[in-house]
Write a protein that holds these residues in place. Sequence first.
Motif, PDB file in Angstrom:
ATOM      1  N   ASN A 113      40.562  42.804  45.670  1.00 13.07           N
ATOM      2  CA  ASN A 113      40.765  43.502  44.390  1.00 13.07           C
ATOM      3  C   ASN A 113      41.953  44.465  44.485  1.00 13.07           C
ATOM      4  OD1 ASN A 113      38.371  42.175  44.107  1.00 13.07           O
ATOM      5  ND2 ASN A 113      37.180  43.922  43.397  1.00 13.07           N
TER       6      ASN A 113
ATOM      7  N   ARG B 189      42.910  47.565  48.109  1.00 11.00           N
ATOM      8  CA  ARG B 189      41.559  48.063  48.352  1.00 11.00           C
ATOM      9  C   ARG B 189      41.130  47.581  49.733  1.00 11.00           C
ATOM     10  NH1 ARG B 189      35.727  47.305  45.278  1.00 11.00           N
ATOM     11  NH2 ARG B 189      34.509  47.946  47.089  1.00 11.00           N
TER      12      ARG B 189
ATOM     13  N   TYR C  66      31.167  36.599  39.017  1.00 11.27           N
ATOM     14  CA  TYR C  66      32.408  37.099  38.407  1.00 11.27           C
ATOM     15  C   TYR C  66      33.405  35.964  38.238  1.00 11.27           C
ATOM     16  CZ  TYR C  66      31.391  42.122  38.906  1.00 11.27           C
ATOM     17  OH  TYR C  66      30.871  43.390  38.790  1.00 11.27           O
TER      18      TYR C  66
ATOM     19  N   PHE D 232      38.110  38.116  41.182  1.00 11.90           N
ATOM     20  CA  PHE D 232      38.406  39.381  40.506  1.00 11.90           C
ATOM     21  C   PHE D 232      39.924  39.548  40.457  1.00 11.90           C
ATOM     22  CE2 PHE D 232      38.704  43.919  39.899  1.00 11.90           C
ATOM     23  CZ  PHE D 232      37.530  44.306  39.269  1.00 11.90           C
TER      24      PHE D 232
ATOM     25  N   ASP E 218      34.542  39.815  47.344  1.00 14.46           N
ATOM     26  CA  ASP E 218      34.618  41.198  47.848  1.00 14.46           C
ATOM     27  C   ASP E 218      34.951  41.241  49.331  1.00 14.46           C
ATOM     28  OD1 ASP E 218      33.917  41.866  45.266  1.00 14.46           O
ATOM     29  OD2 ASP E 218      32.312  43.249  45.841  1.00 14.46           O
TER      30      ASP E 218
END
Length: 336
Positions: free
Chosen positions: A55, A70, A250, A291, A312
Amino acid sequence: MTAAAPSSIEVVAGRALPRLPWEERPPGSTEPIWRYSGNPVIPAHPFPSANSVFNSAVVPFGDGFAGVFRCDDRTRRMQLHRGFSADGLDWGIDPDPIRFRVDDPELGAFVYGYDPRVVELDGRYYVTWCNWYHGPTIGIAWTDDFVGFHKLENAFLPFNRNGVLFPRKIGGRYAMLSRPSDDGHTPFGDVFYSESPDLVFWGRHRHVFGAVPNSWQATKVGGGPVPIETSEGWLLLYHGVLTSCNGFVYSAGVALLDRSEPWKVLARAEPYVLAPDASYERIGDVPNVVFPSAMLCDAPTGRLAIYYGAADTVTALAFARVDELARVALEQPAES
Ligand code: BMA
């Protein structure tokens, strides 16, 4: 009903990016967005203290590219790190997190930061991210060089996420999308538009769009990369979330927003344009997440390099063309 799509859709006021990372759509594919064959473009552990890098946001900088990443560390603190690349593929990420310069001590120490976006605006680079201030809200900082970062006031009261600045003033004011939230894994969320004369005071909030029942975006939606101005409106890639019996999924969708009143949605595609499918999108710290958080655009050709977090855990790259994505929004709209 499908809207009549114009014969040509141009990028407005963009620049040429001769070093844009790019691969052609694989033969036989009909996907509006196709994945980089070398994914993930940034692995989970580019330096020893990293748990995951995802992300994240990149922009053209100098002869190459720079970004704010990130990086969750091995205490699972969410940090923001700078990085540089000559080709948009091979990234050198600083193992030390960004230390923001803050003029007003009342803004408090940096607790966490995640999901950055970066935009070039008025000759500077602005970073927006989800910043802790008594809960998640939108932090803003600027940099000239990706070395020193100067933090401004938080844009909104908590709780808010997915702050995305537009790349120019609109109607004489700075413009930002955001997604009011709660302090957990928010089970709701619509995209809103806000204006500011100075990047400090934000107001004239307008609703842009919300979740769509019984769909891939039934739970919540949030802005993705900085929108791209086209002759048919602002091209917005965004994420939408479905609550499955195994948790959130997502995916990414596409919409066109009015160029001078971007809270007015001109077109919004019914199907997603990217959804978890590759193993690195399905398996990771949070499975089934794509994402998108940055796009590089070569304006003369409309070629796009899209950077997105996967599960993630890692950062992935995909490719698309501006006119084709805009046509998905115009030609495959939801029934209204
Ligand atoms: C959201 C944010 C994102 C994350 C997503 C899936 O609430 O925390 O950073 O990618 O959840 O876990």
